[in-house]
Design an enzyme around this catalytic site. Structure first.
Site, PDB file in Angstrom:
ATOM      1  N   ASP A   1       0.328   8.509  11.852  1.00 30.27           N
ATOM      2  CA  ASP A   1       0.040   7.637  11.783  1.00 30.27           C
ATOM      3  C   ASP A   1      -0.567   7.401  13.809  1.00 30.27           C
ATOM      4  O   ASP A   1      -1.213   6.745  13.856  1.00 30.27           O
ATOM      5  CB  ASP A   1       0.787   6.148  11.401  1.00 30.27           C
ATOM      6  CG  ASP A   1       1.322   6.662  10.381  1.00 30.27           C
ATOM      7  OD1 ASP A   1       0.167   6.689   9.439  1.00 30.27           O
ATOM      8  OD2 ASP A   1       2.229   6.664  10.083  1.00 30.27           O
TER       9      ASP A   1
ATOM     10  N   ASP B   1      -2.000   8.219   3.451  1.00 29.54           N
ATOM     11  CA  ASP B   1      -1.941   7.520   4.016  1.00 29.54           C
ATOM     12  C   ASP B   1      -2.982   8.079   5.215  1.00 29.54           C
ATOM     13  O   ASP B   1      -3.437   8.253   5.887  1.00 29.54           O
ATOM     14  CB  ASP B   1      -1.601   7.077   4.613  1.00 29.54           C
ATOM     15  CG  ASP B   1       0.296   6.354   3.818  1.00 29.54           C
ATOM     16  OD1 ASP B   1       0.025   6.591   1.872  1.00 29.54           O
ATOM     17  OD2 ASP B   1       0.365   5.040   3.865  1.00 29.54           O
TER      18      ASP B   1
HETATM   19  N1  GLY Z   1       0.894   3.976   5.896  1.00 30.81           N
HETATM   20  C1  GLY Z   1       2.252   3.850   5.423  1.00 30.81           C
HETATM   21  C2  GLY Z   1       2.287   2.237   4.183  1.00 30.81           C
HETATM   22  O1  GLY Z   1       1.007   2.034   3.761  1.00 30.81           O
HETATM   23  O2  GLY Z   1       2.962   2.077   4.327  1.00 30.81           O
END
Ligand code: GLY
Length: 408
Positions: free
Chosen positions: A110, A171
């Site tokens: 992330d 993600d």
């Molecule tokens: N990227 C983590 C979520 O969408 O919860």
């Protein structure tokens, strides 16, 4: 509400009203937060400060969601041109630069979400040298998570953690724009090559033949063999977690934007078509697409907000390709407008603030972070707020320059 009650795209007046409400909340939240960061989600519809972690005090810059706050401040600046928002957004650069300098909580893919919003924007727009250096350092750190021979970016945790080794999540498609930016900024193609390979692997394995997506997918880190899909935040391994599908719409579209690979555009369309075919009457998804009206389950307004942005990005990608795609582009754009209208009417806070002492308010209510673990269920969350405001910005500012897809 019935299917015949689906709202059309919001008109300019409704959008302007929603933007004004969001800006009132953001203005109050700037005062309430100062240089501290809110928690991932609200509790009782108000954001507490981020809990203490790793010996750092409450409100510190840890976790994967802190950049959505400066991201919202940049959107507020784009919507108004008011210097106070730009000033507030720039005030967060040092915290993110310090975080990467000191190696605080970086064991995550992330880094893309974090540094695209907090540092790539000021590097690109303001020529901010400290922000540019921090974003490049974050991109370098993200590159340490590329596992050969699979050519995938490990999502979570220590690279030696057996539970996380070789694991990707959908993600991550939103994190590759940091790598594409790093290649543009430096002329070093290694970043973009890694992003391209990762996106191609996800397209081949995290997207299932029926048009749904796994939330997470494992590769054998030693041989590079694809192994299996598993969920973490969805209802079941083989169900379709709504936010994951929304990340797929937006993420595959962005990766197509950066690579021009038609297979990624097709993947984005597949994700979009399944998502749109499994929405309830008000067009705001339940937290897993397995659930519909009458299920008694919660909706995830953040999945809807991400999809509203992703569908517009997809429509723009299609419209850029050829006139033959124009009808499809219009269909996705209309669907995005319907979702946004429903969010404005049924999920957005009014911007009146209520009791100030109760703390920062969300822009959007009724999100779900992680239902299986009971975290942030039927609450606001930072990414829902960010993508709701991004959807409003896309609807308001002609030619808006996206931090996810613009070069340099
Ligand atoms: N990227 C983590 C979520 O969408 O919860």
């Amino acid at each position: 509400m019935t299917a015949t009650d689906v709202r059309p795209s919001p008109d300019a007046g409704a959008t302007a009203h929603a933007v004004a409400a969001a800006l009132r909340t953001i203005g109050r939240n700037i005062d309430a937060l100062g240089d501290r960061y809110p928690a991932d989600t609200t509790a009782g519809n108000r954001y507490p400060l981020r809990p203490p972690a790793g010996g750092l005090p409450q409100g510190s810059n840890v976790g994967w969601t802190t950049s959505f706050w400066p991201g919202m401040l940049w959107l507020a600046y784009d919507l108004t041109g008011e210097e106070r928002y730009r000033h507030a957004a720039l005030s967060h650069v040092e915290s993110f630069a310090d975080r990467v300098d000191r190696g605080i909580d970086l064991d995550t893919h992330d880094l893309g979400f974090l540094y695209t919003l907090a540092c790539v924007i000021p590097a690109r727009r303001a020529g901010h040298r400290r922000a540019r250096g921090a974003a490049l350092a974050a991109a370098d750190h993200l590159m340490t998570r590329v596992l050969e021979p699979a050519g995938i970016i490990q999502a979570w945790g220590d690279l030696d953690d057996p539970r996380q080794r070789g694991r990707t999540i959908i993600d991550s498609l939103m994190n590759t724009p940091l790598l594409f930016w790093a290649s543009d900024a430096t002329g070093d193609h290694r970043y973009a090559d890694a992003a391209r390979r990762h996106a191609a692997q996800l397209r081949a394995h995290i997207l299932r033949p029926d048009g749904t997506t796994f939330h997470t997918y494992y590769w054998d880190a030693e041989t590079g063999a694809p192994l299996r899909g598993e969920t973490e935040q969805g209802h079941a391994d083989h169900s379709c977690w709504a936010r994951g599908q929304a990340w797929g719409i937006y993420g595959f579209s962005l990766n197509h934007r950066h690579t021009g690979d038609p297979a990624l555009l097709a993947a984005a369309r597949t994700c979009a078509d399944y998502f749109l075919d499994h929405l309830p009457a008000d067009r705001v998804a339940y937290w897993d697409l397995e659930f519909g009206d009458g299920s008694g389950q919660e909706r995830d307004s953040s999945a809807a907000a991400i999809a509203a942005c992703g569908l517009v990005e997809l429509a723009d990608n299609l419209a850029d390709r050829a006139d033959a795609y124009r009808a499809d582009a219009d269909r996705y754009r209309t669907a995005a407008g319907q979702i946004l209208h429903s969010l404005i009417d049924g999920y957005a806070t009014a911007g009146h603030g209520g009791e100030r002492q109760r703390g920062p308010e969300a822009l959007l209510r009724h999100g779900v972070y992680d239902k299986p673990k009971g975290i942030g269920v039927d609450e606001g969350n930072l990414w829902g707020d960010y993508f709701y405001l991004e959807a409003l910005t896309r609807a308001t500012v002609t030619g808006w320059s996206s931090p996810w897809s613009s070069p340099r």
